[in-house]
Structures are given as structure tokens and as C-alpha cells.
Write a protein that holds these residues in place. Structure first.
Motif, PDB file in Angstrom:
ATOM      1  N   ILE A  88      24.946   8.098 -21.443  1.00  0.00           N
ATOM      2  CA  ILE A  88      24.809   9.447 -21.992  1.00  0.00           C
ATOM      3  C   ILE A  88      23.603  10.175 -21.411  1.00  0.00           C
ATOM      4  O   ILE A  88      23.687  11.326 -21.017  1.00  0.00           O
ATOM      5  N   GLN A  89      22.456   9.493 -21.357  1.00  0.00           N
ATOM      6  CA  GLN A  89      21.231  10.109 -20.825  1.00  0.00           C
ATOM      7  C   GLN A  89      20.347   9.022 -20.245  1.00  0.00           C
ATOM      8  O   GLN A  89      19.890   8.148 -20.964  1.00  0.00           O
ATOM      9  N   LYS A  90      20.116   9.114 -18.952  1.00  0.00           N
ATOM     10  CA  LYS A  90      19.219   8.156 -18.307  1.00  0.00           C
ATOM     11  C   LYS A  90      17.781   8.537 -18.630  1.00  0.00           C
ATOM     12  O   LYS A  90      17.457   9.708 -18.759  1.00  0.00           O
ATOM     13  N   PRO A  91      16.907   7.530 -18.738  1.00  0.00           N
ATOM     14  CA  PRO A  91      15.510   7.836 -19.055  1.00  0.00           C
ATOM     15  C   PRO A  91      14.795   8.479 -17.876  1.00  0.00           C
ATOM     16  O   PRO A  91      15.183   8.289 -16.730  1.00  0.00           O
ATOM     17  N   ASP A  92      13.782   9.239 -18.214  1.00  0.00           N
ATOM     18  CA  ASP A  92      12.874   9.736 -17.187  1.00  0.00           C
ATOM     19  C   ASP A  92      12.007   8.547 -16.839  1.00  0.00           C
ATOM     20  O   ASP A  92      11.092   8.197 -17.576  1.00  0.00           O
ATOM     21  N   ASP A  93      12.338   7.907 -15.740  1.00  0.00           N
ATOM     22  CA  ASP A  93      11.711   6.628 -15.445  1.00  0.00           C
ATOM     23  C   ASP A  93      10.442   6.764 -14.624  1.00  0.00           C
ATOM     24  O   ASP A  93      10.086   5.872 -13.880  1.00  0.00           O
ATOM     25  N   ARG A  94       9.768   7.865 -14.767  1.00  0.00           N
ATOM     26  CA  ARG A  94       8.536   8.038 -14.008  1.00  0.00           C
ATOM     27  C   ARG A  94       7.515   6.955 -14.346  1.00  0.00           C
ATOM     28  O   ARG A  94       6.674   6.644 -13.527  1.00  0.00           O
ATOM     29  N   ALA A  95       7.583   6.401 -15.520  1.00  0.00           N
ATOM     30  CA  ALA A  95       6.636   5.350 -15.893  1.00  0.00           C
ATOM     31  C   ALA A  95       7.211   4.484 -17.003  1.00  0.00           C
ATOM     32  O   ALA A  95       6.681   4.409 -18.096  1.00  0.00           O
ATOM     33  N   TRP A 116       1.939   0.090   0.108  1.00  0.00           N
ATOM     34  CA  TRP A 116       3.388  -0.037  -0.027  1.00  0.00           C
ATOM     35  C   TRP A 116       3.854   0.194  -1.461  1.00  0.00           C
ATOM     36  O   TRP A 116       4.993  -0.112  -1.832  1.00  0.00           O
ATOM     37  N   ALA A 117       3.033   0.826  -2.249  1.00  0.00           N
ATOM     38  CA  ALA A 117       3.386   1.117  -3.639  1.00  0.00           C
ATOM     39  C   ALA A 117       4.613   2.026  -3.775  1.00  0.00           C
ATOM     40  O   ALA A 117       5.456   1.784  -4.658  1.00  0.00           O
ATOM     41  N   PRO A 118       4.775   3.070  -2.941  1.00  0.00           N
ATOM     42  CA  PRO A 118       5.981   3.906  -3.102  1.00  0.00           C
ATOM     43  C   PRO A 118       7.283   3.126  -2.921  1.00  0.00           C
ATOM     44  O   PRO A 118       8.258   3.361  -3.643  1.00  0.00           O
ATOM     45  N   GLU A 119       7.286   2.200  -1.998  1.00  0.00           N
ATOM     46  CA  GLU A 119       8.493   1.388  -1.795  1.00  0.00           C
ATOM     47  C   GLU A 119       8.707   0.439  -2.976  1.00  0.00           C
ATOM     48  O   GLU A 119       9.852   0.197  -3.379  1.00  0.00           O
ATOM     49  N   LEU A 120       7.625  -0.082  -3.544  1.00  0.00           N
ATOM     50  CA  LEU A 120       7.743  -0.926  -4.727  1.00  0.00           C
ATOM     51  C   LEU A 120       8.300  -0.118  -5.901  1.00  0.00           C
ATOM     52  O   LEU A 120       9.179  -0.580  -6.618  1.00  0.00           O
ATOM     53  N   LEU A 121       7.806   1.093  -6.064  1.00  0.00           N
ATOM     54  CA  LEU A 121       8.303   1.960  -7.139  1.00  0.00           C
ATOM     55  C   LEU A 121       9.788   2.248  -6.963  1.00  0.00           C
ATOM     56  O   LEU A 121      10.563   2.197  -7.919  1.00  0.00           O
ATOM     57  N   GLU A 177       0.003   8.892  -5.281  1.00  0.00           N
ATOM     58  CA  GLU A 177      -0.662   9.394  -6.491  1.00  0.00           C
ATOM     59  C   GLU A 177       0.175   9.093  -7.730  1.00  0.00           C
ATOM     60  O   GLU A 177      -0.358   8.744  -8.779  1.00  0.00           O
ATOM     61  N   GLU A 178       1.494   9.218  -7.616  1.00  0.00           N
ATOM     62  CA  GLU A 178       2.365   8.894  -8.742  1.00  0.00           C
ATOM     63  C   GLU A 178       2.225   7.409  -9.108  1.00  0.00           C
ATOM     64  O   GLU A 178       2.157   7.056 -10.288  1.00  0.00           O
ATOM     65  N   CYS A 179       2.144   6.550  -8.107  1.00  0.00           N
ATOM     66  CA  CYS A 179       1.977   5.115  -8.364  1.00  0.00           C
ATOM     67  C   CYS A 179       0.621   4.841  -9.015  1.00  0.00           C
ATOM     68  O   CYS A 179       0.530   4.025  -9.940  1.00  0.00           O
ATOM     69  N   ARG A 180      -0.433   5.506  -8.571  1.00  0.00           N
ATOM     70  CA  ARG A 180      -1.753   5.342  -9.188  1.00  0.00           C
ATOM     71  C   ARG A 180      -1.727   5.827 -10.636  1.00  0.00           C
ATOM     72  O   ARG A 180      -2.337   5.220 -11.516  1.00  0.00           O
ATOM     73  N   ARG A 181      -0.996   6.912 -10.894  1.00  0.00           N
ATOM     74  CA  ARG A 181      -0.880   7.439 -12.255  1.00  0.00           C
ATOM     75  C   ARG A 181      -0.191   6.417 -13.166  1.00  0.00           C
ATOM     76  O   ARG A 181      -0.609   6.195 -14.295  1.00  0.00           O
ATOM     77  N   ILE A 182       0.846   5.773 -12.661  1.00  0.00           N
ATOM     78  CA  ILE A 182       1.542   4.741 -13.433  1.00  0.00           C
ATOM     79  C   ILE A 182       0.592   3.581 -13.726  1.00  0.00           C
ATOM     80  O   ILE A 182       0.542   3.078 -14.851  1.00  0.00           O
ATOM     81  N   ALA A 183      -0.182   3.175 -12.723  1.00  0.00           N
ATOM     82  CA  ALA A 183      -1.157   2.104 -12.944  1.00  0.00           C
ATOM     83  C   ALA A 183      -2.202   2.520 -13.967  1.00  0.00           C
ATOM     84  O   ALA A 183      -2.592   1.720 -14.830  1.00  0.00           O
ATOM     85  N   ASP A 184      -2.633   3.774 -13.927  1.00  0.00           N
ATOM     86  CA  ASP A 184      -3.596   4.280 -14.905  1.00  0.00           C
ATOM     87  C   ASP A 184      -3.002   4.298 -16.312  1.00  0.00           C
ATOM     88  O   ASP A 184      -3.678   3.962 -17.275  1.00  0.00           O
ATOM     89  N   LEU A 185      -1.719   4.685 -16.420  1.00  0.00           N
ATOM     90  CA  LEU A 185      -1.055   4.670 -17.728  1.00  0.00           C
ATOM     91  C   LEU A 185      -0.991   3.260 -18.288  1.00  0.00           C
ATOM     92  O   LEU A 185      -1.182   3.035 -19.473  1.00  0.00           O
TER      93      LEU A 185
END
Length: 190
Positions: A88-95, A116-121, A177-185
């Protein structure tokens, strides 16, 4: 999703999915204790907090139709609810919790340090499982070209870069930066 949005989402799940199913007369399976059943419901609240009110209402209707047991009065398992919710609705999987855990772990920290964090994400978004040794090796290999390109472009004066190179570099830095933000979260949630 910040803490306030998460709390509001959990209340929405309780009000629009769980309570209506209970009012319909759906009951816990005899295989679950009362405490385990409540734990399951709390877990569903946390995991589905991202869903909109209208999609939760649709999920409630669907789950009522899929009730288990001979009398069709057994509350669905959390796995069943989560599977149907994805349709029905996929999550916003940003983090997602998995992504946060991986980027908090030494594996994620290594990926950030080595580039290589973007590829891991991307791997986590595609497969939603903790990456094993084989997967990590493959992800590193896939990232090798991007890492080399990044190193080469960083050594070139910005004025000497082509528009394509500037766009690629900006996109790569945004991904990092998105990967660093996830690590910070993940660090903030610890």
C-alpha cells in the motif's frame, strides 16, 4: 522522521489500524501471551509510523479481510501486516532502523571513511538485510570506480572541471552527506 513525527505516526497507527481491528473483534492468537501480543502491536506502531492516515485505513480494511483462524477472528501477525503495508505504501527509507544500525556499526563507519558508503546505502535499500562478507566485498568492488573518479576530480581545480564532472561530484558529495546524516541519526538514537 524526527521523534515528534515518529510519536504522531505511532498514535495514528494505533488509532487507525490497531484499535479498529480490535473493535472488529480480532483477538490474539493462542500462541502469543498477552505481553507478547502487546509487544507485537507496539512494534507494528513503530514500523508503520510513516504511513498516511488514508493508507492506514486501507490497510485496516485489508487486514480485517485477511484475519486468520477458523472463525476469521485472529489478529494478523506483524509480518503479515508489514508485508501488506508495503503493497500500500512503501516507507521513506532515507534512514530505516536497519540503515541506521549499519552506519553506526564499524562496517558503516569504514564505508564512510573509505568512500563507498553510497553503494552500501544502495545495497541496503535494494535488499533490506544486514550485509555479509560477500556482499560487502561486492559493494566495495562496485564502488571502486566511483572512489577513483572522486579522488581524481578532487585533485582538479574546480574551474577546470566540466559541467558533467561538477554535477557528478556534487551528486556524489550529496550521497556521502546523506550517509553521514544516517550515521549521525544512529548516534543520536543510541
Amino acid at each position: 522522521m524526527d521523534a515528534k513525527e515518529q510519536a504522531e505516526g505511532e498514535k495514528r497507527v494505533r488509532a487507525l489500524l490497531i484499535e479498529p481491528l480490535l473493535r472488529r473483534g480480532l483477538v490474539k492468537s493462542g500462541k502469543l501471551t498477552k505481553a507478547r501480543f502487546e509487544e507485537m502491536l507496539v512494534d507494528v506502531e513503530k514500523r508503520l509510523a510513516y504511513m498516511s492516515a488514508s493508507n492506514l485505513a486501507a490497510l485496516e480494511e485489508q487486514m480485517a479481510a485477511l484475519a486468520g483462524g477458523e472463525a476469521k477472528d485472529l489478529f494478523p501477525t506483524s509480518n503479515r501486516i508489514l508485508q501488506e503495508a508495503l503493497k500500500i505504501q512503501k516507507p521513506d527509507d532515507r534512514a530505516s532502523p536497519l540503515m541506521r544500525a549499519v552506519f553506526k556499526h564499524p562496517i558503516g563507519q569504514e564505508a564512510l571513511a573509505e568512500g563507498w558508503a553510497p553503494e552500501l546505502l544502495e545495497e541496503l535499500r535494494d535488499n533490506r538485510v544486514w550485509p555479509g562478507t560477500y556482499v560487502l566485498g561486492r559493494v566495495r568492488d562496485e564502488a571502486r570506480g566511483a572512489i577513483l573518479r572522486l579522488d581524481r576530480l578532487r585533485r582538479i581545480a574546480p574551474a577546470d572541471l566540466t559541467d558533467t564532472e561538477r554535477r557528478w561530484l556534487a551528486a556524489r558529495e550529496q550521497q556521502m552527506e546523506e550517509c553521514r546524516r544516517i550515521a549521525d541519526l544512529a548516534g543520536a538514537a543510541a
